[in-house]
Enzyme design. Structure first.
Site, PDB file in Angstrom:
ATOM      1  N   THR A 289       0.853  -1.185   0.000  1.00  0.00           N
ATOM      2  CA  THR A 289       0.000   0.000   0.000  1.00  0.00           C
ATOM      3  C   THR A 289       0.887   1.234   0.000  1.00  0.00           C
ATOM      4  O   THR A 289       2.107   1.143  -0.089  1.00  0.00           O
ATOM      5  CB  THR A 289      -0.919   0.017   1.232  1.00  0.00           C
ATOM      6  OG1 THR A 289      -0.150   0.371   2.393  1.00  0.00           O
ATOM      7  CG2 THR A 289      -1.564  -1.338   1.469  1.00  0.00           C
ATOM      8  N   CYS A 290       0.245   2.399   0.146  1.00  0.00           N
ATOM      9  CA  CYS A 290       1.015   3.634   0.118  1.00  0.00           C
ATOM     10  C   CYS A 290       1.877   3.812   1.363  1.00  0.00           C
ATOM     11  O   CYS A 290       2.745   4.688   1.389  1.00  0.00           O
ATOM     12  CB  CYS A 290       0.091   4.838  -0.049  1.00  0.00           C
ATOM     13  SG  CYS A 290      -1.100   5.029   1.289  1.00  0.00           S
TER      14      CYS A 290
ATOM     15  N   SER B  22      -2.704   1.952  10.749  1.00  0.00           N
ATOM     16  CA  SER B  22      -2.659   2.870   9.616  1.00  0.00           C
ATOM     17  C   SER B  22      -2.152   4.247  10.025  1.00  0.00           C
ATOM     18  O   SER B  22      -2.153   4.599  11.212  1.00  0.00           O
ATOM     19  CB  SER B  22      -4.052   3.013   8.995  1.00  0.00           C
ATOM     20  OG  SER B  22      -4.511   1.781   8.491  1.00  0.00           O
TER      21      SER B  22
ATOM     22  N   THR C 205      -6.964   2.801  -8.549  1.00  0.00           N
ATOM     23  CA  THR C 205      -7.878   2.602  -7.427  1.00  0.00           C
ATOM     24  C   THR C 205      -7.979   3.842  -6.550  1.00  0.00           C
ATOM     25  O   THR C 205      -9.070   4.258  -6.148  1.00  0.00           O
ATOM     26  CB  THR C 205      -7.412   1.407  -6.578  1.00  0.00           C
ATOM     27  OG1 THR C 205      -7.377   0.234  -7.404  1.00  0.00           O
ATOM     28  CG2 THR C 205      -8.357   1.171  -5.413  1.00  0.00           C
TER      29      THR C 205
ATOM     30  N   SER D 212     -10.544   3.016   6.580  1.00  0.00           N
ATOM     31  CA  SER D 212     -11.154   1.780   6.089  1.00  0.00           C
ATOM     32  C   SER D 212     -10.587   1.305   4.755  1.00  0.00           C
ATOM     33  O   SER D 212     -10.859   0.176   4.343  1.00  0.00           O
ATOM     34  CB  SER D 212     -12.669   1.978   5.954  1.00  0.00           C
ATOM     35  OG  SER D 212     -12.949   3.070   5.084  1.00  0.00           O
ATOM     36  N   GLN D 213      -9.805   2.130   4.097  1.00  0.00           N
ATOM     37  CA  GLN D 213      -9.273   1.753   2.790  1.00  0.00           C
ATOM     38  C   GLN D 213      -8.392   0.509   2.876  1.00  0.00           C
ATOM     39  O   GLN D 213      -8.359  -0.315   1.954  1.00  0.00           O
ATOM     40  CB  GLN D 213      -8.475   2.912   2.194  1.00  0.00           C
ATOM     41  CG  GLN D 213      -8.008   2.647   0.767  1.00  0.00           C
ATOM     42  CD  GLN D 213      -7.159   3.790   0.241  1.00  0.00           C
ATOM     43  OE1 GLN D 213      -7.002   4.812   0.907  1.00  0.00           O
ATOM     44  NE2 GLN D 213      -6.603   3.629  -0.926  1.00  0.00           N
TER      45      GLN D 213
END
Length: 430
Positions: free
Chosen positions: A49-50, A109, A191, A115-116
Site C-alpha cells: 500500500t502507500c 494505519s 484505485t 477503512s481503505q
C-alpha cells in the site's frame, strides 16, 4: 508450520525508504512468486500500500524463511542488509496473526481507523488466490482478518476520524475543498484516483468540476463513464493544472511528476492546495517553499492524531482483535489435534475388531446374540478408555498454557520425554 510476516511501514521506516520499497502490481506478483520459491516457504501473500510493504508466509522453518524473505525484500528495495534490518519488522505465529488483524482493522494505519486498508488486504488475498501462491493456512488467516476488519467498523466508530487516506487529505486541505467554485484536478486513474473521485462526489462536489488526467487516456475515460467527470489527455496536464485550485495526485510514478517549476507555472502566484497520496511521492516536497502553495503528503497525514473521543472505540477494536486472535489460534490448534484423535479412534476400532475375531475363533459355538454382546462390550470399553483422554488433550491444548500436543500427551499420561518424542516424530507431517 507457522505464519510469519516480514514488513516495513510508516511506523518503522521514513518515507524515502518506503518509496524505495514500494511495489507496483507487477512487482508485487513477481515478489510473491519469488517468496514462494524460497526454501521453507509453502504459501505467500504480499500486501503493498502507500504506507506499507508486508510479506506473509506459511513457513516450515522460522530462521530460514526470515532470511530468504528479508533478502528478497532488501534486494527489491536496493538496500544494504544493515539499512534494511534497521527499518524492517518480523512477527511470528501469534504476533503475526495479531499484526494482520490489527492492520485489517485500521489500527496500524497512518490515519487511525481508515477503512481503505480493508480493501487493500482483500485485494492482496484475491491476487494471491489468482496467482495460486496462497493455500489453506493463509487463506483462512486472511479471511478471518477481513471479517474482523468489517466487525471493527460495524461495531465501533473507529472510522469517524477518516474513512480513508483520501478523506484525511481532503479534510486537511480545509475550506477550499467545499467551496462552491473550487476546481479539482486528479492525476492518475487507478484505485486511489477512483476513490478520490467517489469521495469528492459524496461530499457534494459537482462532477463537472473534477478533471481526470492519466497517461493512459482510456483509463481516465473509464472514470468519466462511471462518475460523469471530465478527462484530459496527459499532454494537456499543465493546461488543466493552471485552472485547478486543488491537485490530488496518485499516479504511481517512480519519480516526481510535479516539481517546483511545474507547480509554480500552474499556480501563477494564486493559492493552490496539493494533496499527494502516492508512494513513491508524485510532488516534490520543495513546493512548500512556493508562496500560497499548501502541500499535504503522507508525511503530513502520518502526523495527524486521533481525537480523544475515539479513545473508547480504539480500546473496543483492540479488544475485538485480542479476542479474535485467541479464537483463531484455538481453532488452528484444534485442526492439528483432530487428525491425531481420529487416528487414535481408528486404532481403537482396529484393536476391537482384532480382539473380536480372536474371541470368535476361540469360541466358535457363540450364538449370534452372544457375538453381538461381545462386540458391543468391546466397543463400550474402547470408547470409555478413549473419551476422557481425548477431551483432556483438547482442554490442555486450548488452555491458557498453550500446550503442544507433545506437552498434552506428557501431562496426560506422565510419559517420558523420549516416548513423547517418538510419538510426535512419527506423526509429524513436516
Amino acid at each position: 508450520m507457522s505464519v510469519l510476516v516480514v514488513g516495513m511501514s510508516h511506523k518503522s521506516a521514513p518515507i524515502d525508504v518506503l518509496e524505495r520499497a514500494a511495489l507496483d502490481v507487477d512487482a508485487t506478483l513477481k515478489l510473491s512468486h519469488l517468496v514462494l520459491d524460497a526454501p521453507f516457504v509453502t504459501e505467500s501473500v504480499v500486501i503493498s500500500t502507500c504506507n506499507r510493504v508486508e510479506v506473509y508466509v506459511e513457513a516450515e522453518r522460522f530462521h530460514g524463511a526470515v532470511e530468504e524473505v528479508s533478502r528478497l525484500l532488501a534486494e527489491h528495495a536496493g538496500l544494504e542488509r544493515e539499512d534494511f534490518v534497521r527499518h524492517v519488522y518480523v512477527h511470528f505465529d501469534e504476533a503475526a496473526v495479531a499484526h494482520l488483524f490489527g492492520v485489517a482493522s485500521g489500527m496500524d494505519s497512518m490515519i487511525l481507523g481508515e477503512s481503505q486498508i480493508l480493501g487493500q488486504v482483500r485485494e492482496a488475498l484475491h491476487s494471491a488466490q489468482a496467482e495460486s501462491t496462497v493455500g489453506s493456512a493463509l487463506n483462512a488467516l486472511f479471511q478471518q482478518a477481513l471479517r474482523i476488519g468489517k466487525r471493527g467498523h460495524a461495531e465501533t466508530g473507529i472510522d469517524r476520524l477518516a474513512p480513508s487516506m483520501v478523506t484525511a487529505g481532503l479534510d486537511a486541505a480545509g475550506a477550499v475543498v467545499d467551496a462552491p467554485d473550487t476546481r479539482f484536478l486528479v492525476a492518475g486513474a487507478g484505485t486511489m484516483a477512483s476513490l478520490t473521485v467517489r469521495t469528492l462526489i459524496d461530499r457534494g462536489v459537482d462532477p463537472q468540476r473534477i478533471m481526470i488526467a492519466n497517461r493512459t487516456y482510456q483509463r481516465a475515460y473509464n472514470l468519466v463513464a462511471t462518475f460523469g467527470v471530465s478527462a484530459v489527455r496527459w499532454q494537456a496536464l499543465d493546461v488543466e493544472l493552471s485552472a485547478a485550485d486543488v491537485l490530488i495526485s496518485c499516479t504511481g510514478s517512480n519519480g516526481f511528476v510535479f516539481d517546483s517549476a511545474r507547480i509554480a507555472a500552474g499556480a501563477q502566484g494564486r493559492p493552490m492546495s496539493l494533496i499527494d497520496l502516492a508512494l513513491p511521492r508524485d510532488i516534490d516536497p520543495a513546493v512548500r517553499e512556493l508562496e500560497g502553495v499548501q502541500l499535504i503528503d503522507l508525511i503530513v497525514l502520518s502526523q495527524l492524531q486521533a481525537n480523544a473521543e475515539l479513545a473508547a472505540d480504539v480500546e473496543q477494536v483492540r479488544s475485538i482483535v485480542a479476542s479474535e486472535v485467541g479464537t483463531f489460534l484455538a481453532a488452528k490448534a484444534a485442526s492439528h489435534i483432530t487428525p491425531t484423535v481420529v487416528a487414535l479412534r481408528t486404532m481403537a476400532t482396529d484393536i476391537v475388531a482384532s480382539e473380536q475375531a480372536r474371541i470368535e475363533s476361540r469360541l466358535p459355538n457363540l450364538t449370534d446374540d452372544e457375538r453381538a454382546d461381545v462386540r458391543k462390550a468391546l466397543h463400550r470399553v474402547a470408547e470409555k478408555l478413549i473419551h476422557s483422554p481425548t477431551v483432556r488433550v483438547q482442554q490442555l491444548v486450548d488452555g491458557p498454557a498453550g500446550l503442544t500436543y507433545a506437552d498434552a500427551l506428557a501431562d496426560l499420561f506422565a510419559l517420558d520425554q523420549s516416548a513423547v518424542d517418538a510419538v510426535t516424530q512419527v506423526g509429524d507431517p513436516s
